[in-house]
Scaffold this motif. Structure first.
Motif, mmCIF file in Angstrom:
data_model
loop_
_atom_site.group_PDB
_atom_site.id
_atom_site.type_symbol
_atom_site.label_atom_id
_atom_site.label_comp_id
_atom_site.label_asym_id
_atom_site.label_seq_id
_atom_site.Cartn_x
_atom_site.Cartn_y
_atom_site.Cartn_z
ATOM 1 N N ALA A 103 2.567 -5.920 -25.280
ATOM 2 C CA ALA A 103 2.500 -5.728 -23.831
ATOM 3 C C ALA A 103 3.860 -5.232 -23.365
ATOM 4 O O ALA A 103 4.890 -5.821 -23.707
ATOM 5 N N LEU A 104 3.869 -4.148 -22.589
ATOM 6 C CA LEU A 104 5.130 -3.523 -22.176
ATOM 7 C C LEU A 104 5.203 -3.397 -20.662
ATOM 8 O O LEU A 104 4.317 -2.811 -20.031
ATOM 9 N N LEU A 105 6.270 -3.949 -20.088
ATOM 10 C CA LEU A 105 6.571 -3.773 -18.674
ATOM 11 C C LEU A 105 7.719 -2.783 -18.539
ATOM 12 O O LEU A 105 8.639 -2.776 -19.355
ATOM 13 N N GLY A 106 7.665 -1.957 -17.497
ATOM 14 C CA GLY A 106 8.730 -0.989 -17.274
ATOM 15 C C GLY A 106 8.598 0.257 -18.120
ATOM 16 O O GLY A 106 9.600 0.943 -18.387
ATOM 17 N N ALA A 107 7.385 0.599 -18.526
ATOM 18 C CA ALA A 107 7.171 1.715 -19.460
ATOM 19 C C ALA A 107 7.525 3.071 -18.878
ATOM 20 O O ALA A 107 7.751 4.021 -19.635
ATOM 21 N N THR A 108 7.577 3.195 -17.555
ATOM 22 C CA THR A 108 7.888 4.495 -16.945
ATOM 23 C C THR A 108 9.361 4.646 -16.601
ATOM 24 O O THR A 108 9.774 5.690 -16.108
ATOM 25 N N GLY A 109 10.158 3.619 -16.869
ATOM 26 C CA GLY A 109 11.592 3.701 -16.590
ATOM 27 C C GLY A 109 12.332 4.442 -17.686
ATOM 28 O O GLY A 109 11.778 4.792 -18.739
ATOM 29 N N ARG A 110 13.629 4.650 -17.485
ATOM 30 C CA ARG A 110 14.408 5.462 -18.422
ATOM 31 C C ARG A 110 14.584 4.789 -19.783
ATOM 32 O O ARG A 110 14.655 5.466 -20.803
ATOM 33 N N THR A 111 14.634 3.463 -19.800
ATOM 34 C CA THR A 111 14.650 2.749 -21.079
ATOM 35 C C THR A 111 13.239 2.513 -21.582
ATOM 36 O O THR A 111 12.955 2.671 -22.773
#
Length: 213
Positions: A4-12
């Motif tokens: 499960a991944l949160l923040g997938a659209t951010g630069r990291t």
């Protein structure tokens, strides 16, 4: 592994997403806007649209996963985002799993046992003195995970840089690294590595690129 991944659209987060997919992991992402996902990988992931503090969205995100990575970045619009997200994640993980969490904090945060260099003690003091509510969010998040009973890790990188992965990393549980920067691509690699290998459990390691000789 199903991650499960949160923040997938951010630069990291974009680097975390591509790194995990390249290693053959299944990925479920939580995003506020599905159109912001890189088109090259959008069809390779399961997408949940929602907010990271919404219990129903997080429950859908965590279903049938074996580990969680959060690449959420700081935002002045939601200065307590990380603590609020941690609080909701812990409640859901206790009830239905998974048990493993890896997230991104910051090198300015202090934790018991730290052996920071004089340089980093000064930097931490400056960050915590003038950083405002966004900086306070980091130790609040740490306290939630430290009391959670989960297998958690909060990674503390220094200044984040754009650029390709170098593969040259220095990391320690409490001791300051020699460098004060890391590429986002290298940070992403480290996040996936410690999730896969179950390293630095119940710890907040420092990580940076090796200092050029």
């Amino acid at each position: 592994m199903k991650i499960a991944l949160l923040g997938a659209t951010g630069r990291t987060g974009r680097h975390v997403l591509t790194t995990a997919l390249e290693r053959g992991h299944g990925i479920t992402v939580l995003v506020r806007d599905a159109d912001r996902l890189p088109k090259a990988v959008a069809d390779d992931v399961t997408t949940v649209v929602g907010d990271s503090t919404d219990p129903s969205a997080l429950t859908a995100l965590l279903a049938d996963t074996q580990g969680v990575i959060s690449a959420l970045g700081p935002t002045s619009k939601e200065p307590d985002l990380h603590a609020n997200t941690a609080r909701e994640l812990v409640a859901i993980m206790r009830a239905s799993g998974p048990n493993r969490f890896v997230g991104v904090s910051g090198a300015g945060m202090n934790v018991p046992g730290d052996q920071k260099s004089r340089r980093d003690r000064i930097i931490s003091w400056l960050i915590n003195t003038v950083g405002g509510d966004v900086v306070k969010d980091k130790p609040a998040e740490y306290n939630i995970w430290a009391a959670s009973g989960m297998d958690w890790t909060l990674v503390r990188p220094p200044r984040l840089m754009d650029g390709p992965a170098t593969g040259r990393l220095e990391h320690h549980a409490h001791r300051s690294p020699s460098s004060t920067q890391i590429t986002r691509a290298d940070l992403a690699t480290f996040l996936v590595d410690i999730l896969e290998n179950a390293t630095y459990v119940s710890a907040a390691p420092f990580v940076a690129n090796e200092k050029a000789q």
